[in-house]
Design an enzyme around this catalytic site. Structure first.
Site, PDB file in Angstrom:
ATOM      1  N   TYR A  61       0.836  -1.194   0.000  1.00  0.00           N
ATOM      2  CA  TYR A  61       0.000   0.000   0.000  1.00  0.00           C
ATOM      3  C   TYR A  61       0.874   1.249   0.000  1.00  0.00           C
ATOM      4  CZ  TYR A  61      -3.888  -3.100   1.376  1.00  0.00           C
ATOM      5  OH  TYR A  61      -4.831  -4.097   1.446  1.00  0.00           O
ATOM      6  N   SER A  62       0.792   1.993  -1.082  1.00  0.00           N
ATOM      7  CA  SER A  62       1.649   3.173  -1.272  1.00  0.00           C
ATOM      8  C   SER A  62       3.125   2.831  -1.063  1.00  0.00           C
ATOM      9  CB  SER A  62       1.239   4.320  -0.346  1.00  0.00           C
ATOM     10  OG  SER A  62      -0.010   4.842  -0.713  1.00  0.00           O
TER      11      SER A  62
END
Length: 342
Positions: A61-62
């Site tokens: 995530y990111s």
């Protein structure tokens, strides 16, 4: 807040889990609607104040930024021993060989990287994010057993795969005396119920907890069908999941709205209450980008739907294309090799 055991384990988790894919860096992730740190921290604090102790993130995530935001906030706002912190491994974190997947090398490197970003000495629940067709499952399960025995991880789980794959992994672990999965983070909601055919009966038989992701179908179950939101416009992953079945899905959304109106409740209450009534669902993973999203989800804990309401919600459903479990060669999240936005 209610607290329940995670499947057959002795681990207590809150009945709702805060999903944190929506926290990160807009320039490093495929979703432009994610919250940067200053906006994410109040949501995390609000969830803690509401009694939520179960938090889910992932290394991809990111590209790690979600883990950094979540870890820092939990250090500042909570006592570590009260928190159940889950993260995941599989997604590609860097270019070149061994940049992702479930090889021994990748798992041992990524668990250490996640620990650094989260600012913790151990991960409560470490999940494989998808199935890796390029790595023998024996190698993956042995590596996961080693990170448990090392003390870096307390429990292991899996996410988004076919039932035969999950059972194969459990069998390999059992015959070798290795750590087995205690949870399955599967794609399950009123608009997508394919998990009821094989995965959910298997989990019940094995005593494994279900912690469904996308419980509100990326918000489609909580708003008018034609509502214009940034996420509805830009979430290509959700469009891939649901756009092909819009006609029948619309009927389900209308049933949610009808029951919510009759009860004087919010639609989110109805959609989550349906999911919470399903065995062996323990804690749906609820994404929140506003404190109000947390408050809305909490209301579902007090709602018990009637048999007639459950039947009305389920009646329009038709079989859907399988989404979540990967076929060989299929990528996750519509991302390119680096996991960044196209």
């Amino acid at each position: 807040m209610e607290y329940v055991k995670l499947g057959s384990t002795g681990l207590d988790v809150s009945r709702l889990c805060l999903g944190t894919m929506g926290f990160g860096d807009r320039e490093r992730w495929i979703h432009p609607w994610v919250l940067e740190e200053d906006d994410a921290r109040p949501v995390i604090k609000h969830a803690l104040d509401a009694g939520i102790t179960f938090f889910d993130t992932a290394n991809v995530y990111s590209l790690g930024r979600s883990e950094e935001i979540v870890g820092k906030a939990l250090v500042d706002y909570a006592r570590r021993e009260e928190i159940v912190l889950a993260t995941k491994v599989h997604g590609r974190m860097h270019e070149g060989p061994n940049g992702g997947g479930l090889s021994r090398k990748a798992i041992l490197a990524e668990v250490d990287a996640s620990l650094r970003r989260l600012g913790t000495e151990y991960i409560d629940l470490y999940l494989i994010h998808r199935w890796d067709y390029s790595v023998p499952i024996e190698e993956t399960m042995r590596a996961l057993d080693d990170v448990v025995r090392s003390g870096k991880v307390r429990y292991i789980g899996a996410s988004a795969m076919f039932a035969w794959q999950f059972l194969q992994a459990q069998h390999v672990a059992e015959v070798n005396g290795w750590t087995k999965f205690v949870s399955m983070q599967n794609h399950y909601n009123l608009l997508y119920r394919e998990e009821e055919r094989e995965m959910m009966p298997l989990l019940r038989e094995l005593g494994v907890a279900s912690t469904p992701y996308s419980p509100l179908a990326a918000g489609r179950l909580t708003r008018d069908w034609d509502a214009d939101t940034e996420r509805a416009r830009t979430d290509r992953t959700a469009q891939t999941k649901y756009d092909s079945t819009q006609d029948t899905d619309r009927e389900i959304v209308q049933q949610v709205a009808r029951i919510a109106e009759q009860r004087g409740l919010e639609r989110v209450h109805v959609a989550l209450a349906w999911l919470l009534a399903k065995d062996p669902v323990v804690a749906p993973i609820v994404g929140a980008t506003r404190t109000g999203h947390v408050d809305a989800a909490l209301g579902a804990l007090e709602l018990e739907l009637t048999d007639e309401e459950l039947a009305a919600l389920e009646a329009p459903y038709v079989p859907h294309r399988v989404v979540g479990a990967l076929e060989p060669g299929e990528s996750t999240h519509g991302a390119n090799a680096s996991g960044t936005r196209r």
